[in-house]
Scaffold this active site. Structure first.
Site, PDB file in Angstrom:
ATOM      1  N   ASP A 153       9.146  35.542  38.385  1.00  0.00           N
ATOM      2  CA  ASP A 153       8.241  36.063  37.361  1.00  0.00           C
ATOM      3  C   ASP A 153       7.027  35.170  37.164  1.00  0.00           C
ATOM      4  O   ASP A 153       6.787  34.264  37.965  1.00  0.00           O
ATOM      5  CB  ASP A 153       8.960  36.392  36.050  1.00  0.00           C
ATOM      6  CG  ASP A 153      10.060  35.418  35.747  1.00  0.00           C
ATOM      7  OD1 ASP A 153       9.767  34.219  35.836  1.00  0.00           O
ATOM      8  OD2 ASP A 153      11.186  35.841  35.436  1.00  0.00           O
ATOM      9  N   LYS A 212       5.887  39.651  33.784  1.00  0.00           N
ATOM     10  CA  LYS A 212       4.741  40.255  33.106  1.00  0.00           C
ATOM     11  C   LYS A 212       3.476  39.597  33.593  1.00  0.00           C
ATOM     12  O   LYS A 212       3.373  38.388  33.629  1.00  0.00           O
ATOM     13  CB  LYS A 212       4.840  40.013  31.599  1.00  0.00           C
ATOM     14  CG  LYS A 212       5.859  40.860  30.930  1.00  0.00           C
ATOM     15  CD  LYS A 212       5.864  40.564  29.451  1.00  0.00           C
ATOM     16  CE  LYS A 212       7.316  40.501  29.032  1.00  0.00           C
ATOM     17  NZ  LYS A 212       7.720  39.654  28.029  1.00  0.00           N
ATOM     18  N   MET A 231       7.886  29.563  22.872  1.00  0.00           N
ATOM     19  CA  MET A 231       7.431  30.927  22.566  1.00  0.00           C
ATOM     20  C   MET A 231       6.995  31.046  21.111  1.00  0.00           C
ATOM     21  O   MET A 231       7.177  32.088  20.492  1.00  0.00           O
ATOM     22  CB  MET A 231       8.558  31.942  22.838  1.00  0.00           C
ATOM     23  CG  MET A 231       8.998  31.936  24.293  1.00  0.00           C
ATOM     24  SD  MET A 231      10.305  33.119  24.643  1.00  0.00           S
ATOM     25  CE  MET A 231      11.732  32.280  24.002  1.00  0.00           C
TER      26      MET A 231
HETATM   27  N1  SAH Z   1      13.339  28.593  30.780  1.00  0.00           N
HETATM   28  C1  SAH Z   1      12.058  28.060  30.391  1.00  0.00           C
HETATM   29  C2  SAH Z   1      11.566  28.637  29.091  1.00  0.00           C
HETATM   30  C3  SAH Z   1      11.317  30.107  29.143  1.00  0.00           C
HETATM   31  S1  SAH Z   1      10.689  30.756  27.656  1.00  0.00           S
HETATM   32  C4  SAH Z   1      12.158  26.521  30.346  1.00  0.00           C
HETATM   33  O1  SAH Z   1      13.255  25.958  30.401  1.00  0.00           O
HETATM   34  O2  SAH Z   1      11.109  25.876  30.284  1.00  0.00           O
HETATM   35  C5  SAH Z   1       8.964  30.659  27.933  1.00  0.00           C
HETATM   36  C6  SAH Z   1       8.350  29.650  27.017  1.00  0.00           C
HETATM   37  O3  SAH Z   1       8.498  28.370  27.560  1.00  0.00           O
HETATM   38  C7  SAH Z   1       6.858  29.799  26.822  1.00  0.00           C
HETATM   39  O4  SAH Z   1       6.554  30.741  25.836  1.00  0.00           O
HETATM   40  C8  SAH Z   1       6.477  28.414  26.375  1.00  0.00           C
HETATM   41  O5  SAH Z   1       6.798  28.190  25.032  1.00  0.00           O
HETATM   42  C9  SAH Z   1       7.409  27.563  27.191  1.00  0.00           C
HETATM   43  N2  SAH Z   1       6.788  27.053  28.421  1.00  0.00           N
HETATM   44  C10 SAH Z   1       7.168  27.298  29.673  1.00  0.00           C
HETATM   45  N3  SAH Z   1       6.403  26.595  30.548  1.00  0.00           N
HETATM   46  C11 SAH Z   1       5.530  25.888  29.812  1.00  0.00           C
HETATM   47  C12 SAH Z   1       4.500  24.950  30.109  1.00  0.00           C
HETATM   48  N4  SAH Z   1       4.223  24.616  31.372  1.00  0.00           N
HETATM   49  N5  SAH Z   1       3.799  24.412  29.104  1.00  0.00           N
HETATM   50  C13 SAH Z   1       4.074  24.732  27.836  1.00  0.00           C
HETATM   51  N6  SAH Z   1       5.039  25.601  27.491  1.00  0.00           N
HETATM   52  C14 SAH Z   1       5.769  26.164  28.459  1.00  0.00           C
END
Ligand code: SAH
Length: 506
Positions: free
Chosen positions: A40, A62, A177
């Site tokens: 994704d 998305k 998020m």
């Molecule tokens: N499984 C992922 C999280 C998925 S939910 C993990 O462990 O990182 C998606 C959310 O993760 C986004 O809305 C944001 O809040 C955060 N996120 C993911 N990558 C990011 C990044 N590079 N910088 C800041 N926030 C990030």
């Protein structure tokens, strides 16, 4: 890996927070050998490139304008691919189980009896703050960290019943998020007793080149994030550690530099490692494939009269390898070379000879065919006879110098090179976004330029072209382009040094 009943396997792999280097070694390994990748929006193109070229790449996330697949559809797709016997990598941003809905996919696989494996990933919850210089715990400052989603908090809605308990925790609070709900989060925290001077930070695109971070306090963070127009993906950090400044102070000298490489697989592998070690991003755009002619009449005849030669001259490591392979295949062995002196154009070629158990009798000081020719002209005379097994596109300089000195030689076509493109449709785009393009041989230049389209040629205008030596640079000029950089020494360290020097100058 065990395969049962023709069933495939689904590898749920954490892709890490954004920087493609932050995937785990195992995740990379699974990607390297899969039949399909289901990914994704948060997955980097550079990670997708790790999958074999013919692997299916299925986008389910998305992205602006496009409808995303529903979670049940994704789970169904994974089950279907597994039933077809595929090795599937389900690539998920960060860690698969941290708000990644990985669990739902596992439940579907379990129900369908599809084997699966989970490879954890570096979660953005920890990595994005770290990249911005914020440790999630720190001795005597924060003894715990708590990760929660800010997604379910809709403006105007009451906060979840346990939110006041979260808010009272003394450790670091991390919201994923949550950017769209920054206001209710801040308000909720203040209402629950946090003071307005509690440090807070918002990090956008942590670990990626476009990373941005705004710092402030619960009293100021909303306004600062708005002023900076912070966008998604973003993480909110609240707590005393959000005031700490521990951003990496070392920046590799080639950070942010993109290099497109051409050459043989083994050369690009070595050059790629050398450049990546200094922080560069590398892309293999075309790989030189070798077609050996060792089995053909001309080489076979040469193998048959080895005792009539006094020197064998090698102008590349490939020539050494193919020459020795051909020799064994012809039914002879290395004893038939006992009376020959050996010349090598450079260190790499000499090392290849050494691998076969032979020490080169002559290697020029500068690794260039001109110098090799000049040296041989000194060392050899009319009574000698040189065997030069090499590629058909080899430099004519050698022949000219030897002919002028009346030194007998046989220049025999041992192999040809042809360019195999990696995702040719992306070539113009890759060149346009690259800082450098490298060539490691004249024959490589020829193979690259043969059949280049006008658009691709145009994309070459913006990139700085690096040649390994003068002969390669001359081949480039013949193809209609001047070299911007020529390495001082004819090898991987030489090319690396040329790029490094150029970057430092600019
Ligand atoms: N499984 C992922 C999280 C998925 S939910 C993990 O462990 O990182 C998606 C959310 O993760 C986004 O809305 C944001 O809040 C955060 N996120 C993911 N990558 C990011 C990044 N590079 N910088 C800041 N926030 C990030």
């Amino acid at each position: 890996m065990e395969r049962n009943d023709g069933l495939g396997v689904v590898f749920l792999v954490g892709a890490g927070p954004g920087d493609p280097e932050l995937i785990t070694a195992r995740g990379m390994c699974r990607l390297n050998s899969c039949d399909a990748v289901v990914y994704d929006s948060l997955a980097s193109d550079r990670l997708l490139a790790l999958a074999p070229e013919n692997a299916e790449r299925i986008y389910v996330g998305k992205r602006a304008g496009r409808h995303s697949m529903k979670q049940e559809e994704i789970s169904r797709l994974l089950v279907e691919l597994g039933r077809k016997g595929k090795r599937v990598v389900r690539l998920k941003g960060g860690d698969p189980f941290v708000f990644g809905r990985g669990g739902e996919e596992i439940l579907a696989l379990q129900e369908a009896g599809i084997p699966f494996e989970v490879t954890p990933g570096v979660t953005s919850a920890v990595a994005a703050p770290a990249s911005a210089g914020i440790p999630v715990t720190h001795r005597a400052v924060s003894r715990s960290f708590h990760v929660m989603t800010g997604h379910t908090l809709k403006e105007g809605e009451t906060l979840p019943p346990d939110f006041p308990e979260f808010a009272k925790l003394s450790g670091t609070l991390i919201f994923l998020m949550g950017l769209g709900n920054l206001h209710p989060i801040v308000e909720g925290l203040l209402k629950a007793g946090k003071t307005a001077d509690t440090p807070a930070a918002v990090i956008e695109s942590g670990t990626l080149p476009q990373e941005r971070c705004v710092r402030g306090t619960l009293g100021t963070i909303e306004e600062r994030a708005r002023e900076a127009a912070i966008g998604s993906p973003a993480i909110i950090v609240v707590g005393e550690t959000a005031a700490l400044e521990m951003k990496s102070s070392f920046r590799p000298p080639l950070a942010g530099v993109r290099v497109c490489m051409t050459g043989t697989a083994s050369f690009m592998d070595r050059l790629g490692r050398s450049l990546a070690g200094l922080g560069a991003e590398t892309e293999e755009v075309s790989r030189l494939g070798l077609v050996s002619h060792a089995g053909e009449a001309e080489m076979q005849e040469a193998y048959g009269r080895l005792e009539s030669y006094t020197w064998a001259v090698f102008t590349s490591a490939n020539a050494v390898r193919l020459f020795f392979e051909g020799l064994l295949a012809s039914g002879k062995d290395f004893r038939s070379l006992g009376g020959l002196k050996l010349a090598a154009v450079g260190r790499g070629t000499a090392e290849e000879l050494l691998k076969c158990g032979f020490r080169a009798d002559y290697v020029p000081e500068r690794y260039q065919v001109e110098d090799l020719a000049a040296g041989l002209a000194e060392l050899a005379g009319h009574e000698d006879r040189l065997l030069i097994p090499r590629s058909s596109g080899g430099s004519p300089v050698l022949n000219e110098v030897l002919a002028a000195r009346k030194i007998p030689y046989d220049d025999i076509c041992l192999y040809d090179v042809s360019a195999e493109w990696r995702e040719r449709e992306h070539l113009a785009e890759w060149l346009a976004s690259a800082d450098y393009l490298t060539f490691a041989s004249g024959s490589g230049v020829k193979a690259f330029f043969d059949g280049l389209s006008d658009g691709e040629r145009k994309a070459l205008d913006q990139v700085r072209v690096v040649c390994i030596g003068a002969v390669t640079a001359r081949a480039l000029e013949k193809a209609g382009r001047r070299a911007d950089l020529v390495a001082d020494s004819f090898d991987v360290p030489g090319m690396t040094a040329a790029i490094l020097k150029d970057v430092e100058k600019r």
